[in-house]
Motif scaffolding. Sequence first.
Motif, mmCIF file in Angstrom:
data_model
loop_
_atom_site.group_PDB
_atom_site.id
_atom_site.type_symbol
_atom_site.label_atom_id
_atom_site.label_comp_id
_atom_site.label_asym_id
_atom_site.label_seq_id
_atom_site.Cartn_x
_atom_site.Cartn_y
_atom_site.Cartn_z
ATOM 1 N N PRO A 71 0.288 18.563 -3.974
ATOM 2 C CA PRO A 71 -0.127 17.852 -2.808
ATOM 3 C C PRO A 71 -1.278 18.477 -1.999
ATOM 4 C CG PRO A 71 2.207 18.598 -2.846
ATOM 5 C CD PRO A 71 1.582 18.964 -3.964
ATOM 6 N N ARG A 72 -1.331 19.797 -2.195
ATOM 7 C CA ARG A 72 -2.455 20.333 -1.544
ATOM 8 C C ARG A 72 -4.008 19.930 -2.365
ATOM 9 N NH1 ARG A 72 -2.027 26.593 -1.285
ATOM 10 N NH2 ARG A 72 -0.288 25.852 -0.119
ATOM 11 N N SER A 114 0.735 -1.146 -0.065
ATOM 12 C CA SER A 114 0.020 0.121 0.049
ATOM 13 C C SER A 114 0.880 1.149 0.147
ATOM 14 C CB SER A 114 -0.962 -0.137 1.158
ATOM 15 O OG SER A 114 -1.613 1.234 1.269
ATOM 16 N N MET A 115 2.055 1.217 0.765
ATOM 17 C CA MET A 115 2.836 2.536 0.796
ATOM 18 C C MET A 115 3.455 2.598 -0.478
ATOM 19 S SD MET A 115 4.083 2.721 4.892
ATOM 20 C CE MET A 115 4.360 1.093 5.100
ATOM 21 N N THR A 116 3.912 1.722 -0.970
ATOM 22 C CA THR A 116 4.785 1.735 -2.372
ATOM 23 C C THR A 116 3.714 2.289 -3.500
ATOM 24 O OG1 THR A 116 5.844 -0.304 -1.704
ATOM 25 C CG2 THR A 116 5.940 0.277 -3.898
ATOM 26 N N GLN A 147 2.096 6.680 -6.881
ATOM 27 C CA GLN A 147 1.060 7.899 -7.271
ATOM 28 C C GLN A 147 1.220 9.234 -6.837
ATOM 29 O OE1 GLN A 147 -2.729 7.223 -5.200
ATOM 30 N NE2 GLN A 147 -4.006 8.817 -6.211
ATOM 31 N N ARG A 148 1.709 9.438 -5.860
ATOM 32 C CA ARG A 148 2.401 10.989 -5.319
ATOM 33 C C ARG A 148 3.459 11.248 -6.418
ATOM 34 N NH1 ARG A 148 1.692 13.449 -0.689
ATOM 35 N NH2 ARG A 148 2.464 15.051 -1.937
ATOM 36 N N ILE A 149 4.274 10.509 -6.849
ATOM 37 C CA ILE A 149 5.468 10.829 -7.827
ATOM 38 C C ILE A 149 5.022 10.952 -9.015
ATOM 39 C CG2 ILE A 149 7.714 9.855 -8.952
ATOM 40 C CD1 ILE A 149 8.088 10.835 -5.876
ATOM 41 N N GLY A 150 3.841 10.222 -9.448
ATOM 42 C CA GLY A 150 3.416 10.279 -10.677
ATOM 43 C C GLY A 150 2.486 11.583 -10.864
ATOM 44 N N GLN A 151 1.900 11.882 -10.013
ATOM 45 C CA GLN A 151 1.103 13.073 -9.954
ATOM 46 C C GLN A 151 1.759 14.293 -9.859
ATOM 47 O OE1 GLN A 151 -1.496 13.411 -6.229
ATOM 48 N NE2 GLN A 151 -2.554 15.214 -7.170
ATOM 49 N N ASP A 152 2.746 14.340 -9.418
ATOM 50 C CA ASP A 152 3.665 15.562 -9.170
ATOM 51 C C ASP A 152 4.480 15.549 -10.530
ATOM 52 O OD1 ASP A 152 2.946 16.167 -6.641
ATOM 53 O OD2 ASP A 152 4.948 15.358 -5.708
ATOM 54 N N TRP A 153 4.842 14.535 -11.108
ATOM 55 C CA TRP A 153 5.362 14.382 -12.390
ATOM 56 C C TRP A 153 4.444 15.239 -13.430
ATOM 57 C CZ3 TRP A 153 4.225 11.758 -17.044
ATOM 58 C CH2 TRP A 153 5.266 11.885 -17.955
#
Length: 59
Positions: free
Chosen positions: A50-51, A20-22, A27-33
């Motif tokens: 992130p906001r 789950s954490m992976t 997802q966070r890295i992909g979204q920021d990219w």
Amino acid sequence: MFRALAVHNFRLYVGANLVSMTGTWMQRIGQDWLVLQLSGAAAPRSAWSPRCSSRPPWR
């Protein structure tokens, strides 16, 4: 090493938590990219990613 890992249910919990954490990290890295690629700006608009992802969906 860790006595808690001798319990089968705890090993399942730890394994599922790791998966789950992976996934969350990916997802966070992909979204920021994606925000960086779509905006073309490194700092100002990327700060919104992130906001926006942490807000409730009904607001």
